[in-house]
Scaffold this motif. Structure first.
Motif, PDB file in Angstrom:
ATOM      1  N   PRO A 136       0.755  -1.190  -0.123  1.00  0.00           N
ATOM      2  CA  PRO A 136       0.182   0.329  -0.196  1.00  0.00           C
ATOM      3  C   PRO A 136       0.968   1.183  -0.016  1.00  0.00           C
ATOM      4  O   PRO A 136       0.097   2.360  -0.895  1.00  0.00           O
ATOM      5  CB  PRO A 136      -1.227   0.006   1.427  1.00  0.00           C
ATOM      6  CG  PRO A 136       0.160  -1.194   1.947  1.00  0.00           C
ATOM      7  CD  PRO A 136       0.387  -2.133   1.152  1.00  0.00           C
ATOM      8  N   MET A 137       1.617   1.025   0.974  1.00  0.00           N
ATOM      9  CA  MET A 137       2.799   2.621   1.003  1.00  0.00           C
ATOM     10  C   MET A 137       3.940   2.775  -0.939  1.00  0.00           C
ATOM     11  O   MET A 137       3.563   3.645  -1.517  1.00  0.00           O
ATOM     12  CB  MET A 137       4.157   1.903   1.888  1.00  0.00           C
ATOM     13  CG  MET A 137       4.775   3.373   2.232  1.00  0.00           C
ATOM     14  SD  MET A 137       4.112   4.337   2.730  1.00  0.00           S
ATOM     15  CE  MET A 137       4.660   6.189   3.120  1.00  0.00           C
ATOM     16  N   ASN A 183      -3.404 -12.799  -6.400  1.00  0.00           N
ATOM     17  CA  ASN A 183      -3.166 -12.809  -4.585  1.00  0.00           C
ATOM     18  C   ASN A 183      -4.356 -11.979  -4.072  1.00  0.00           C
ATOM     19  O   ASN A 183      -4.878 -12.527  -3.336  1.00  0.00           O
ATOM     20  CB  ASN A 183      -2.608 -10.716  -4.795  1.00  0.00           C
ATOM     21  CG  ASN A 183      -1.822 -10.677  -3.225  1.00  0.00           C
ATOM     22  OD1 ASN A 183      -1.575 -10.865  -2.666  1.00  0.00           O
ATOM     23  ND2 ASN A 183      -1.285 -10.245  -3.944  1.00  0.00           N
ATOM     24  N   ILE A 184      -5.476 -11.001  -4.334  1.00  0.00           N
ATOM     25  CA  ILE A 184      -6.916 -11.140  -3.712  1.00  0.00           C
ATOM     26  C   ILE A 184      -7.884 -12.640  -3.686  1.00  0.00           C
ATOM     27  O   ILE A 184      -8.058 -12.599  -2.558  1.00  0.00           O
ATOM     28  CB  ILE A 184      -7.645 -10.173  -4.737  1.00  0.00           C
ATOM     29  CG1 ILE A 184      -7.192  -8.985  -4.742  1.00  0.00           C
ATOM     30  CG2 ILE A 184      -9.133  -9.544  -4.282  1.00  0.00           C
ATOM     31  CD1 ILE A 184      -6.837  -8.347  -3.119  1.00  0.00           C
ATOM     32  N   VAL A 185      -7.588 -13.202  -5.004  1.00  0.00           N
ATOM     33  CA  VAL A 185      -8.538 -14.022  -4.726  1.00  0.00           C
ATOM     34  C   VAL A 185      -8.263 -16.051  -3.854  1.00  0.00           C
ATOM     35  O   VAL A 185      -8.580 -16.006  -3.012  1.00  0.00           O
ATOM     36  CB  VAL A 185      -8.689 -15.006  -6.167  1.00  0.00           C
ATOM     37  CG1 VAL A 185      -9.441 -16.461  -5.874  1.00  0.00           C
ATOM     38  CG2 VAL A 185      -9.572 -14.166  -7.497  1.00  0.00           C
ATOM     39  N   SER A 186      -6.857 -15.654  -3.954  1.00  0.00           N
ATOM     40  CA  SER A 186      -6.407 -16.763  -2.740  1.00  0.00           C
ATOM     41  C   SER A 186      -6.138 -16.142  -2.052  1.00  0.00           C
ATOM     42  O   SER A 186      -6.173 -17.039  -0.738  1.00  0.00           O
ATOM     43  CB  SER A 186      -4.830 -17.258  -4.330  1.00  0.00           C
ATOM     44  OG  SER A 186      -3.716 -15.829  -3.687  1.00  0.00           O
ATOM     45  N   GLN A 236       4.040  -6.504  -4.379  1.00  0.00           N
ATOM     46  CA  GLN A 236       5.139  -6.032  -5.135  1.00  0.00           C
ATOM     47  C   GLN A 236       5.350  -5.933  -6.663  1.00  0.00           C
ATOM     48  O   GLN A 236       5.510  -5.123  -7.283  1.00  0.00           O
ATOM     49  CB  GLN A 236       6.456  -6.002  -3.768  1.00  0.00           C
ATOM     50  CG  GLN A 236       6.056  -5.801  -3.033  1.00  0.00           C
ATOM     51  CD  GLN A 236       7.526  -5.814  -2.166  1.00  0.00           C
ATOM     52  OE1 GLN A 236       8.444  -5.372  -2.548  1.00  0.00           O
ATOM     53  NE2 GLN A 236       7.066  -4.875  -0.625  1.00  0.00           N
ATOM     54  N   LEU A 237       5.389  -7.509  -6.469  1.00  0.00           N
ATOM     55  CA  LEU A 237       5.172  -7.282  -8.344  1.00  0.00           C
ATOM     56  C   LEU A 237       3.371  -6.930  -9.264  1.00  0.00           C
ATOM     57  O   LEU A 237       4.519  -5.961 -10.053  1.00  0.00           O
ATOM     58  CB  LEU A 237       4.823  -8.840  -8.556  1.00  0.00           C
ATOM     59  CG  LEU A 237       5.330  -9.258 -10.185  1.00  0.00           C
ATOM     60  CD1 LEU A 237       5.957  -9.124 -10.412  1.00  0.00           C
ATOM     61  CD2 LEU A 237       4.685 -10.764  -9.974  1.00  0.00           C
ATOM     62  N   HIS A 238       3.245  -6.463  -8.632  1.00  0.00           N
ATOM     63  CA  HIS A 238       1.331  -5.847  -8.918  1.00  0.00           C
ATOM     64  C   HIS A 238       2.172  -4.258  -8.993  1.00  0.00           C
ATOM     65  O   HIS A 238       2.334  -3.722 -10.455  1.00  0.00           O
ATOM     66  CB  HIS A 238       0.419  -5.951  -8.020  1.00  0.00           C
ATOM     67  CG  HIS A 238      -1.126  -5.231  -8.558  1.00  0.00           C
ATOM     68  ND1 HIS A 238      -1.387  -4.531  -7.654  1.00  0.00           N
ATOM     69  CD2 HIS A 238      -1.196  -4.424 -10.170  1.00  0.00           C
ATOM     70  CE1 HIS A 238      -2.907  -4.293  -8.576  1.00  0.00           C
ATOM     71  NE2 HIS A 238      -2.571  -4.204  -9.857  1.00  0.00           N
ATOM     72  N   PHE A 239       2.626  -3.643  -7.716  1.00  0.00           N
ATOM     73  CA  PHE A 239       3.019  -2.503  -8.509  1.00  0.00           C
ATOM     74  C   PHE A 239       4.554  -2.603  -8.684  1.00  0.00           C
ATOM     75  O   PHE A 239       3.905  -1.270  -9.877  1.00  0.00           O
ATOM     76  CB  PHE A 239       3.916  -2.000  -6.859  1.00  0.00           C
ATOM     77  CG  PHE A 239       3.885  -0.874  -6.841  1.00  0.00           C
ATOM     78  CD1 PHE A 239       3.366   0.788  -7.033  1.00  0.00           C
ATOM     79  CD2 PHE A 239       5.601  -0.504  -6.849  1.00  0.00           C
ATOM     80  CE1 PHE A 239       4.113   1.765  -7.096  1.00  0.00           C
ATOM     81  CE2 PHE A 239       6.169   0.965  -7.422  1.00  0.00           C
ATOM     82  CZ  PHE A 239       5.362   1.940  -6.948  1.00  0.00           C
TER      83      PHE A 239
END
Lengths: 564, 314
Positions: A361-362, A495-498, A435-438
């Motif tokens: 989030p940061m 990420n969200i689903v798992s 972090q990969l998503h970011f």
């Protein structure tokens, strides 16, 4: 304590129609009146439409990979870009932010639920309804609306096939329903924030997210009726032969632009203000510092609300607007930079001499702030009349707008999801995937939106299905960026689903954050604090100040641990 | 910790001052450099308005770069040097604010944006007085143009007619063209007319844009200052084949312009070639697939037809 509770205790007995609510997944598919359920409903629906809008964007960028219109017919391109904008604004951003309002406002102010739980559920269920109406417009003869998300007449009222039910008709219907839904939501959010704060939570002890939500929802209440009126007139022009905006019948196409932008420019602030709230919540947590200049940041939100309502003509500088009006609206537009600048500097001040933890989030907030400073500067350029005359309606605007809407607001949405996910699902997300998503999102959005500025400066108009070869370089880069952004959603979804299915159990306060919502178990019980609403004794963000937020804080913390 | 006085135990640290000074100087140099780059990002300047627009844009780029780099440096510094080490659960310096600093960063941006706004209003006024000259001489009307040799008399008024999806230019001399020819360094007066929906008259090399609003005739004036061939693009979305709705402005010497006018009048009036019509016909041949659009308006009858394949300067 109960006599001091400032809300009607009947709220506590609002019906939850699905039995065994907390563990019953069916509640997410029902007319549930629990704000936390509604919040997740909003967010889930909006993320689905983020994928729809993203898919439309990738087809558009596929078309724009080469100068001629060779992938899809130009008329199809027009429909795609219209629907991309409409879906992203009305079915992704507004709903996702209302989702956060639902999840965050009651726990943050210590309320058990929204002030009007049934109205709240009704407002939500309009979203899938108009979502279906809008998607159905892909199936009607002639395809969906192809007149842009502005739907400027006379193009929007041309109705080539002459059918009564056509893409434009369904589009207006969907947008009007979206407006009704948003007004219902706004009434609810404003009432809740004004009337249902925990004892001791004066205005200047309220978290900034609630300040920004109130500021944003005030815009909805002031501006949306105007857009809705414009939409109704447009519908009448399209379907019933009136001529509010038809010059041959004595109407004026410029009038619609005033109706439209009186709301639709402030609408950007409706979207960005809550994200300013998210930034103001997230930076103190991960910089381990109080928010710099809390009072000024709070007041600046309402300065933005006020100014946002008197800038709309800057969208019409080249539409035949008289010189004095251009100058007035240039000055008001420029003034918005001041309260916005106050917020930016306050966040930088919050970071300064902090103890930064670069969690997902940061990272999204830092990235969003970085992009927002850039977008603010291009915004000032666009506010300047002579420059706007050149770059208005070009890809420079598209670049600026997406840097705000995606690279700031949507970054903030991702930050909020990662930050509050443990609180409302009771599960931790995977940090590595986050972090990969970011990283992918940051790279993709720069590649996508920076070259657009250059194409616009060179004179490439927006909304084109084909373009002159000299713009090919910028467009290839932008298209690659768009596809990268498509790839970037994969780690997010995984990420969200798992995490929700099998992530580690979240403690009540995984980030050592200060705020009423973090004094609740994860996930919070249906009525939040129920009848044990804590008494707030200090302002928010007391990091490093060694003070308690509420009376008997230790016992409140113990209760949250016990209930979990 | 709690004993720390209201945020500013101001002890000038020479190293810090030197560092900030170096950063500011570097930032100033970088901003100056950026403001010089803008001419590479923009098309050639081909009208009297263009230098004003570009200079204003360069000024904003310079100021914007300074602010952007300044903020980015602060962010970069905190990310590099204010990171919490792993497992360090401590809080940062508990600074809640600094009234003096907050007043400064309210007033300074206010002054900057107001300065930009005042400057931009002045530029607006200059651009408007350029147009004002036309209004002064507008009593004499356009009949005199053909006879007057390189005078201050403006050209025109040339009717600029926007349709779905073609441009047509009608000269007071009677020439109909889909290509806008203008003499260099002479004020041209235009009358912008739309026959159907909103269009935008946009010549990037001129840095000028004006919407065509159906139901209104909009008087417009500009002065081209550089010979060449420039794209004229429709900038206001106008439906189906919007992106095909572009043509060229040819800026040429007074003599060439006059020769073009005389030559044009000798040619027959023929329907213009039209990209939108071609695309529409192609679509019909392929079974009329795609989403609904009104058919293109019939191409205008013109003496001179634009060739979109001719290379343009900007």
């Amino acid at each position: 304590m109960s006599p001091t509770i400032p809300f009607d205790p009947r709220v506590l007995r609002a019906p939850h129609p699905v039995p065994g609510a907390p563990d019953n997944w069916r509640r997410f598919f029902s007319f549930n009146t629990d704000a936390k359920v509604i919040g997740i409903q909003y967010i889930a629906v909006s993320l689905f439409f983020l994928l729809v809008g993203g898919l439309l964007a990738m087809i558009m960028r596929g078309e724009l990979l080469t100068p001629p219109a060779d992938l899809v017919d130009p008329t199809v391109y027009n429909g795609l870009y219209t629907m991309h904008g409409t879906v992203m604004l009305f079915l992704f951003l507004f709903p996702v932010l209302n989702g956060f309002n639902n999840l965050l406002i009651p726990p943050m102010i210590g309320a058990p639920d929204m002030a009007f739980p049934r109205l709240n559920a009704a407002a939500f269920w309009l979203v899938p309804l108009f979502g279906v109406i809008l998607m159905a417009s892909f199936l009607v003869p002639g395809g969906p609306s192809g007149s842009g998300w502005w739907a400027y007449p006379p193009v929007s009222t041309q109705n080539p096939l002459g059918h009564f039910i056509n893409g434009q008709f369904l589009w207006i219907l969907a947008v009007a329903l979206s407006g009704v839904s948003s007004i219902m939501g706004a009434v609810n959010f404003c009432t809740t924030i004004i009337r249902m704060r925990a004892p001791g939570m004066g205005w200047f002890r309220m978290p900034i997210f609630c300040w920004t939500a109130l500021a944003a929802q005030t815009i909805q209440l002031c501006g949306l009726p105007v857009l809705t009126a414009g939409a109704v007139m447009l519908l009448f022009d399209l379907s019933f032969g009136t001529s509010f905006f038809q010059p041959e019948g004595g109407g004026d196409p410029m009038l619609y632009q005033h109706f439209f932008w009186f709301y639709s420019h402030p609408a950007v602030y409706v979207m960005v203000l809550p994200i300013f709230g998210v930034f103001s919540e997230v930076f103190p947590v991960y910089a381990r510092k109080p928010l710099f200049g809390y009072h000024v940041v709070a007041i600046a939100s309402f300065a933005i609300t006020f100014l946002s309502l008197i800038v709309w003509v800057h969208h019409m500088f080249y539409s035949g607007t008289p010189q004095w009006m251009r100058n007035v609206f240039m000055v008001t537009t420029m003034l918005i930079a001041v309260p916005t600048g106050i917020k930016v500097f306050a966040w930088l001040g919050t970071l300064w001499r902090g103890k930064l933890r670069l969690t997902t989030p940061m990272l999204f907030c830092l990235g969003g702030l970085f992009n927002f400073i850039f977008a603010g500067i291009t915004g000032i350029m666009l506010a300047t009349v002579p420059v706007d005359i050149h770059v208005g309606n070009t890809y420079f605007v598209v670049g600026h707008f997406h840097t705000v809407i995606f690279s700031t607001i949507t970054y903030g949405v991702f930050a909020a999801i990662y930050h509050w996910f443990p609180k409302f699902t009771g599960r931790m997300t995977y940090e590595g995937l986050g972090q990969l998503h970011f990283v992918l999102t940051f790279a993709g959005s720069q590649l996508n939106f920076l070259p657009m500025h250059w194409a616009g400066l060179m004179g490439m108009p927006r909304r084109v299905a084909s373009y002159d070869p000299e713009f090919a370089g910028a467009n290839v880069l932008a298209s690659l960026g768009a596809f990268l952004l498509g790839v970037a959603t994969l780690p997010f979804l995984i990420n969200i689903v798992s995490s929700w299915a099998r992530g580690a159990k979240a403690p009540a306060n995984p980030w050592q954050a200060i705020g009423l919502e973090w004094l609740l178990p994860s996930p919070p019980p249906a009525e939040n604090f129920g009848e044990h609403v804590p008494v707030v004794i200090a302002g928010p963000y007391g990091y490093g100040l060694g003070r308690d937020l509420v009376e008997n804080q230790e016992s409140v913390v113990q209760r949250s641990l016990k209930e979990a | 910790m709690s004993g720390e006085a209201p945020t500013r135990p101001f002890r000038p640290d020479p190293a810090a001052i030197a560092l900030v000074a170096i950063a500011v100087v570097l930032n100033l140099l970088a901003s100056l450099w950026m403001s010089r780059q803008v001419h590479d990002w923009l098309p050639v300047q081909a009208s009297s308005a263009a230098p004003y627009v570009d200079n204003l844009f360069a000024l904003e780029t310079g100021i914007g770069t300074f602010i952007f780099l300044g903020c980015a440096c602060v962010m970069g510094w905190t990310i590099l040097f204010n990171r919490a080490p792993k497992y360090d659960m401590d809080d940062g310096a508990p600074i809640e604010g600094n009234l003096r600093l907050e007043i400064v960063w309210t007033l300074v941006p206010l002054l900057i944006v107001m300065a930009i706004a005042v400057h931009a209003i002045q530029v607006n006024q200059v651009l408007a007085t350029l147009e004002g000259k036309v209004r002064v001489s507008s009593g004499s009307e356009a009949v005199a143009v053909a006879g007057s040799a390189a005078s201050d008399e403006p050209v025109g008024p040339i009717q600029v007619i926007g349709r779905q999806w073609s441009w047509e230019f009608i000269y007071p001399e009677g020439v109909h063209s889909t290509e806008l020819h203008l003499p260099v360094d002479r004020r041209a007066r235009l009358e912008l007319i739309s026959m159907d929906v909103l269009h935008g008259f946009y010549v990037p090399a001129f840095r000028l844009k004006q919407d065509l609003v159906p139901g209104s005739v909009i008087a417009y004036a500009l002065t081209p200052t550089r010979e060449g061939r420039y794209r004229l693009r429709d900038s206001m979305f106008s439906g189906g084949y919007f992106s095909a709705n572009q043509t060229d402005v040819v800026v040429e010497s007074e003599d060439a312009y006059r020769a073009w006018l005389t030559d044009a009048l000798r040619r027959p009036l023929l329907p213009a070639a039209n990209a939108a019509t071609e695309l529409w016909q192609l679509r019909q041949e392929r079974g009329d697939r795609g989403w609904a659009t009104v058919p293109p308006a019939p191409p205008p009858l013109v003496h001179v037809d634009a060739d979109p394949a001719t290379p343009h300067d900007a």
